[in-house]
Design an enzyme around this catalytic site. Structure first.
Site, PDB file in Angstrom:
ATOM      1  N   GLY A  18      -4.509  -8.730   5.486  1.00  0.00           N
ATOM      2  CA  GLY A  18      -4.811  -7.671   5.984  1.00  0.00           C
ATOM      3  C   GLY A  18      -6.055  -7.014   5.654  1.00  0.00           C
ATOM      4  O   GLY A  18      -6.218  -6.711   4.513  1.00  0.00           O
ATOM      5  N   ARG A  25       2.838   4.128   9.110  1.00  0.00           N
ATOM      6  CA  ARG A  25       3.694   4.972   9.767  1.00  0.00           C
ATOM      7  C   ARG A  25       2.509   6.137  10.265  1.00  0.00           C
ATOM      8  O   ARG A  25       1.717   6.222   9.670  1.00  0.00           O
ATOM      9  CB  ARG A  25       4.516   5.574   9.105  1.00  0.00           C
ATOM     10  CG  ARG A  25       4.378   6.400   7.516  1.00  0.00           C
ATOM     11  CD  ARG A  25       5.499   6.897   7.083  1.00  0.00           C
ATOM     12  NE  ARG A  25       5.422   7.211   5.628  1.00  0.00           N
ATOM     13  CZ  ARG A  25       6.059   8.127   4.995  1.00  0.00           C
ATOM     14  NH1 ARG A  25       6.772   8.660   5.604  1.00  0.00           N
ATOM     15  NH2 ARG A  25       5.609   8.240   3.591  1.00  0.00           N
ATOM     16  N   THR A  31       3.088  -3.543   2.129  1.00  0.00           N
ATOM     17  CA  THR A  31       3.424  -3.301   3.374  1.00  0.00           C
ATOM     18  C   THR A  31       4.941  -2.554   3.092  1.00  0.00           C
ATOM     19  O   THR A  31       5.754  -2.962   2.343  1.00  0.00           O
ATOM     20  CB  THR A  31       3.507  -4.721   4.204  1.00  0.00           C
ATOM     21  OG1 THR A  31       2.280  -5.185   4.179  1.00  0.00           O
ATOM     22  CG2 THR A  31       4.169  -4.439   5.441  1.00  0.00           C
ATOM     23  N   HIS A  86      10.771   2.545  -3.086  1.00  0.00           N
ATOM     24  CA  HIS A  86       9.454   3.278  -2.379  1.00  0.00           C
ATOM     25  C   HIS A  86       9.971   4.278  -1.199  1.00  0.00           C
ATOM     26  O   HIS A  86       9.373   3.887  -0.335  1.00  0.00           O
ATOM     27  CB  HIS A  86       8.387   2.344  -2.349  1.00  0.00           C
ATOM     28  CG  HIS A  86       7.033   3.021  -1.870  1.00  0.00           C
ATOM     29  ND1 HIS A  86       6.513   3.990  -2.741  1.00  0.00           N
ATOM     30  CD2 HIS A  86       6.303   2.548  -1.014  1.00  0.00           C
ATOM     31  CE1 HIS A  86       5.307   4.366  -2.059  1.00  0.00           C
ATOM     32  NE2 HIS A  86       5.263   3.945  -0.878  1.00  0.00           N
TER      33      HIS A  86
HETATM   34  C1  LMR Z   1       2.412   5.660   0.500  1.00  0.00           C
HETATM   35  O1  LMR Z   1       3.367   6.041  -0.289  1.00  0.00           O
HETATM   36  O2  LMR Z   1       1.451   6.107   0.631  1.00  0.00           O
HETATM   37  C2  LMR Z   1       2.613   4.408   1.465  1.00  0.00           C
HETATM   38  O3  LMR Z   1       3.718   4.081   1.176  1.00  0.00           O
HETATM   39  C3  LMR Z   1       2.320   4.853   3.004  1.00  0.00           C
HETATM   40  C4  LMR Z   1       3.320   5.843   3.417  1.00  0.00           C
HETATM   41  O4  LMR Z   1       3.689   5.311   4.661  1.00  0.00           O
HETATM   42  O5  LMR Z   1       3.642   6.910   2.890  1.00  0.00           O
END
Ligand code: LMR
Length: 320
Positions: A10, A83, A120, A176
């Protein structure tokens, strides 16, 4: 001594930032892989020319061919879709699961001895699927999440206490997602736990609660501000910290999405917990005792990850 080879699967904003850090920190040579034509080669050339200013000699190669990642010591996976404002990380599950399948097969065929760090989203489910698709040992496949979330918590606390980030330690565990668990009891300023700092009157419970909430929503705050994409500097720095610990056998104790076999009451899944990363990959899962509230929140987070794993199984029968 042979130079390390780092494959960046990526080559978007995080991939480019990763390659820059690999050069600046002299971690080795990097291959930027992407399915997009031209982009990985363009970034590799641009970053090689930056090396002529910065004084790094890393060999940076852009490619669309998985064969070029052959023999990589580390693979950092950012492939997939980020996203957009209004979306949750979980909305990316279906599309990014397909990407993980292709990436997992590519790594299995060409870099089976690598230490693999997945970025990802939705992270905990994607790293689980990536391990399954690649078939690599579970101690060699980890997810980058806790380092990033703990960095956000650390930044906000350093601002609140008006001290250097170097004097703040933080732990964010669990998945996460918005259910992640910033563990206040194990977060300190110069070794003094946050609850004691509240008692000393240096801050208030209300302020800490607001920081915990902001940390949980930290990724979304940046998605909202950027308007078209998600964070890349802090995620890249976080993955590089993990790669550095592996390549140099530093044995850093970092919160990562790691494979659990009974620890923290979790079996056969990935979730964010403190682990030691050394030359063998994840060398130890460190079990810390969570207090009542943190334990309850951790379980909510674990359940959210399990739900995503079930959804993956429904989408791809090879995962069932
Ligand atoms: C983040 O925490 O910055 C990443 O997981 C991207 C997101 O979509 O928040």
């Amino acid at each position: 001594m042979a130079r390390s080879k780092i494959a960046l699967i990526g080559s978007g904003m995080i991939g480019g930032t990763l390659a820059h850090l690999v050069g600046l920190k002299e971690l080795g040579d990097a291959v930027l892989f992407d399915i997009a034509e031209g982009m990985p080669k363009g970034k590799a050339l641009d970053l090689s020319q930056a090396g002529a200013v910065e004084g790094y000699d890393a060999v940076l190669k852009g490619t669309q061919d998985y064969a070029d990642i052959a023999g990589a010591d580390v693979c950092i996976v950012t492939a997939g879709v980020p996203r957009k404002p209004g979306m949750s990380r979980d909305d990316l599950l279906e599309i990014n699961l397909k990407v993980m399948k292709a990436v997992g097969e590519g790594i299995k065929a060409h870099a089976p001895d690598a230490f693999v760090i997945c970025i990802t989203n939705p992270l905990d489910a994607m790293v689980w699927a990536l391990q399954k698709f690649s078939g690599l040992p579970t101690n060699k496949v980890v997810g980058m999440a806790g380092v990033l979330d703990s960095a956000r918590f650390k930044h906000f606390l350093a601002e609140e206490f008006d001290v250097s980030v170097e004097d703040v330690t933080t732990f964010v565990l669990g998945g996460h997602g918005d259910t992640m668990v910033p563990v206040v009891e194990y977060s300190t300023v110069a070794g003094i736990p946050i609850p004691d700092l509240i008692k000393m009157g240096w801050t208030s419970q209300g302020k800490i609660d607001a920081i915990v909430d902001r940390t949980r929503k930290g990724g979304g705050e940046i998605v909202q501000l950027l308007g078209n994409g998600s964070a890349y500097y802090a995620p890249a720095s976080s993955a590089i910290a993990m790669a550095d610990s592996y390549l140099k056998d530093k044995r850093r104790l970092l919160p990562c999405a790691a494979w659990l076999t009974g620890e923290y009451g979790c079996d056969g899944m990935y979730v964010g917990v403190p682990v030691i990363i050394g030359e063998e990959g994840v060398e130890k899962v460190v079990e810390i005792e969570l207090g009542g509230e943190a334990q309850k929140n951790f379980q909510v987070s674990v359940d959210a990850v399990k739900e995503l794993m079930e959804a993956c199984k429904g989408l791809d029968s090879s995962l069932a």
